[in-house]
Design a protein around this motif. Structure first.
Motif, PDB file in Angstrom:
ATOM      1  N   PHE A 201       0.872  -1.170   0.000  1.00  0.00           N
ATOM      2  CA  PHE A 201       0.000   0.000   0.000  1.00  0.00           C
ATOM      3  C   PHE A 201       0.911   1.223   0.000  1.00  0.00           C
ATOM      4  O   PHE A 201       1.870   1.266   0.763  1.00  0.00           O
ATOM      5  N   ASN A 202       0.596   2.160  -0.864  1.00  0.00           N
ATOM      6  CA  ASN A 202       1.431   3.359  -0.989  1.00  0.00           C
ATOM      7  C   ASN A 202       0.947   4.428  -0.002  1.00  0.00           C
ATOM      8  O   ASN A 202      -0.115   5.022  -0.190  1.00  0.00           O
ATOM      9  N   ALA A 203       1.764   4.673   1.053  1.00  0.00           N
ATOM     10  CA  ALA A 203       1.329   5.557   2.139  1.00  0.00           C
ATOM     11  C   ALA A 203       0.972   6.959   1.648  1.00  0.00           C
ATOM     12  O   ALA A 203       0.089   7.610   2.211  1.00  0.00           O
ATOM     13  N   SER A 204       1.623   7.401   0.573  1.00  0.00           N
ATOM     14  CA  SER A 204       1.315   8.767   0.141  1.00  0.00           C
ATOM     15  C   SER A 204      -0.038   8.830  -0.587  1.00  0.00           C
ATOM     16  O   SER A 204      -0.515   9.905  -0.918  1.00  0.00           O
ATOM     17  N   GLN A 205      -0.644   7.686  -0.794  1.00  0.00           N
ATOM     18  CA  GLN A 205      -1.983   7.697  -1.402  1.00  0.00           C
ATOM     19  C   GLN A 205      -3.093   7.383  -0.400  1.00  0.00           C
ATOM     20  O   GLN A 205      -4.257   7.263  -0.791  1.00  0.00           O
ATOM     21  N   THR A 206      -2.719   7.245   0.870  1.00  0.00           N
ATOM     22  CA  THR A 206      -3.739   7.008   1.897  1.00  0.00           C
ATOM     23  C   THR A 206      -4.515   8.297   2.138  1.00  0.00           C
ATOM     24  O   THR A 206      -3.920   9.361   2.317  1.00  0.00           O
TER      25      THR A 206
HETATM   26  C1  LIG Z   1       3.208   6.474  -4.338  1.00  0.00           C
HETATM   27  O1  LIG Z   1       2.276   7.453  -4.746  1.00  0.00           O
HETATM   28  C2  LIG Z   1       2.898   8.687  -5.106  1.00  0.00           C
HETATM   29  C3  LIG Z   1       1.779   9.705  -5.328  1.00  0.00           C
HETATM   30  O2  LIG Z   1       0.776   9.218  -6.165  1.00  0.00           O
HETATM   31  C4  LIG Z   1       3.764   8.459  -6.343  1.00  0.00           C
HETATM   32  O3  LIG Z   1       4.389   9.654  -6.717  1.00  0.00           O
HETATM   33  C5  LIG Z   1       4.819   7.419  -5.986  1.00  0.00           C
HETATM   34  O4  LIG Z   1       5.574   7.089  -7.114  1.00  0.00           O
HETATM   35  C6  LIG Z   1       4.164   6.150  -5.445  1.00  0.00           C
HETATM   36  N1  LIG Z   1       5.188   5.250  -4.948  1.00  0.00           N
HETATM   37  C7  LIG Z   1       5.298   4.011  -5.349  1.00  0.00           C
HETATM   38  C8  LIG Z   1       6.407   3.221  -4.721  1.00  0.00           C
HETATM   39  O5  LIG Z   1       4.553   3.513  -6.168  1.00  0.00           O
END
Ligand SMILES: *[C@@H]1O[C@H](CO)[C@@H](O)[C@H](O)[C@H]1NC(C)=O
Length: 382
Positions: A201-206
């Motif tokens: 799960f991508n924390a920056s998309q939570t």
């Molecule tokens: C996680 O999400 C961010 C924002 O959408 C994106 O820039 C980043 O590449 C993503 N990271 C991964 C490891 O997928």
């Protein structure tokens, strides 16, 4: 709300062609590996105990079938007569050297992921050296002698052990911990699992999103997002979606999500080892975006009453066993397994949003052992 329904039906419609067949009884094949047999019986006992607990509350719940199976099996060879017969029947270990089977299963699953076990015994009621050795080696059990004369101190000791085992998470419900008039043996099992997802799960998309606790209550929860290839099935009879999220250590998390307007209790009534295996067999790989709330479950349960309902009575009546306690904690957040990779797709795949109450199962894939069974009604609560 409406769009969620559409998206979910869309996703699940894809797997309808591979929907789950109703469970046929008997399902086991004639020649069964004894370790598999032990796993099946622990699961059925654990799910039976879970159903009993679930029918008494509407809250979040978490319970470890493998922990309870392990702790109850550890007293088997110490009991005799009717008490032994009843335990044998509940655990289904009749005629088997359960300690050998348990060592085999612990080796197959690895480490302490079945759960930790402790015996809290009264002075003078300690088992002999041979039994003590078998407890340590086959069950990984710890033995602690307590002076049950002081109930307060005894409960404090048990609480300390539970906290050690669950990384300071689980507080036992003291008023509910009935040790009986003259405690001789209190069994405890405890398991802590931190989910480490293979597809991260991508924390920056939570983001904060709504979770529909019931028709009248919504709560805001941190909703995590993951994109990749997941295993999915849909049970048409129970109108329930089944999603598998692979974890490291050979474990997997099953999310059981009934259609909207269905009660979790209808699903809980159907839980059995055979049913869980049927769901697992029906899973098919599909591209998906998964939205899952971040949550922590922490729960402790005393099992004496539920065991008595399952006809395990004599060991409590003759006071060879005073109480059985299970403590379990599960942490589900953006922690991923080392080397886990997400997929990005040119066209966004269908999205499955887990935004209403669901059941979960954590199991060991090779052996089918059920480590945890849980109910998430409100992910903002423990
Ligand atoms: C996680 O999400 C961010 C924002 O959408 C994106 O820039 C980043 O590449 C993503 N990271 C991964 C490891 O997928």
């Amino acid at each position: 709300m409406r769009s969620l329904v559409v998206v979910l039906s869309l996703v699940l419609a894809q797997s309808w062609s591979q929907s789950v067949d109703p469970v046929q009884y008997p399902v086991q094949d004639p020649v069964q590996d004894p370790v598999q047999d032990l796993v099946r019986r622990w699961s059925d006992l654990g799910l039976g105990l879970f159903r009993t607990m679930a029918s008494r509350s509407d809250q979040n719940l978490l319970f470890s079938p493998s922990g309870a199976g392990l702790s109850l099996s550890s007293v088997l060879e110490r009991s005799s007569g009717i008490g032994r017969d009843q335990l044998d029947r509940a655990l289904g270990a009749r005629g088997l050297q359960s300690s050998d089977l348990v060592s085999g299963l612990r080796a197959a699953v690895g480490g302490d992921t079945l759960g930790g076990v402790a015996w809290f015994v009264a002075q003078g009621a300690e088992p002999d050296d041979a039994y003590r050795k078998s407890l340590e080696q086959s069950f990984g059990a710890e033995l602690r002698t307590l002076d049950f004369g002081s109930v307060q101190d005894s409960v404090d000791s048990i609480q300390r052990w539970v906290l050690e085992q669950t990384r300071d998470r689980v507080q036992i419900h003291r008023p509910g911990l009935d040790l009986g008039p003259d405690p001789q043996l209190v069994l405890a099992s405890a398991l802590h699992i931190q989910a480490r997802f293979l597809v991260p799960f991508n924390a920056s998309q939570t983001v904060q999103e709504r979770f529909f606790v019931d028709r009248y209550h919504t709560v805001m929860v941190p909703m995590m997002l993951s994109s990749g290839r997941f295993f999915l099935a849909y049970d048409r009879v129970l109108r329930t979606g089944i999603l598998r999220l692979a974890l490291d250590g050979g474990l997997a998390l099953l999310v059981l999500l009934p259609d909207q307007n269905l009660h979790l209790s209808d699903l809980e009534d159907q839980l059995s080892h055979a049913q869980v295996q049927a769901w697992i067999r029906a899973l098919r790989k599909t591209r998906l975006e998964v939205q899952l709330p971040r949550f922590v479950l922490e729960h402790s349960a005393v099992l004496k009453r539920a065991l008595q309902q399952l006809q395990v009575t004599q060991v409590f009546d003759d006071n060879s066993l005073s109480q059985v306690l299970d403590a379990a904690a599960l942490v589900v957040d953006e922690t991923s397994a080392p080397g886990g990779v997400a997929s990005s797709f040119k066209t966004p795949p269908p999205r499955l949003t887990v935004n209403r109450p669901f059941l979960l199962v954590v199991y060991h894939e090779v052996t089918g052992t059920l480590q945890l069974i849980g109910r998430v009604v409100d992910p903002t609560q423990k």
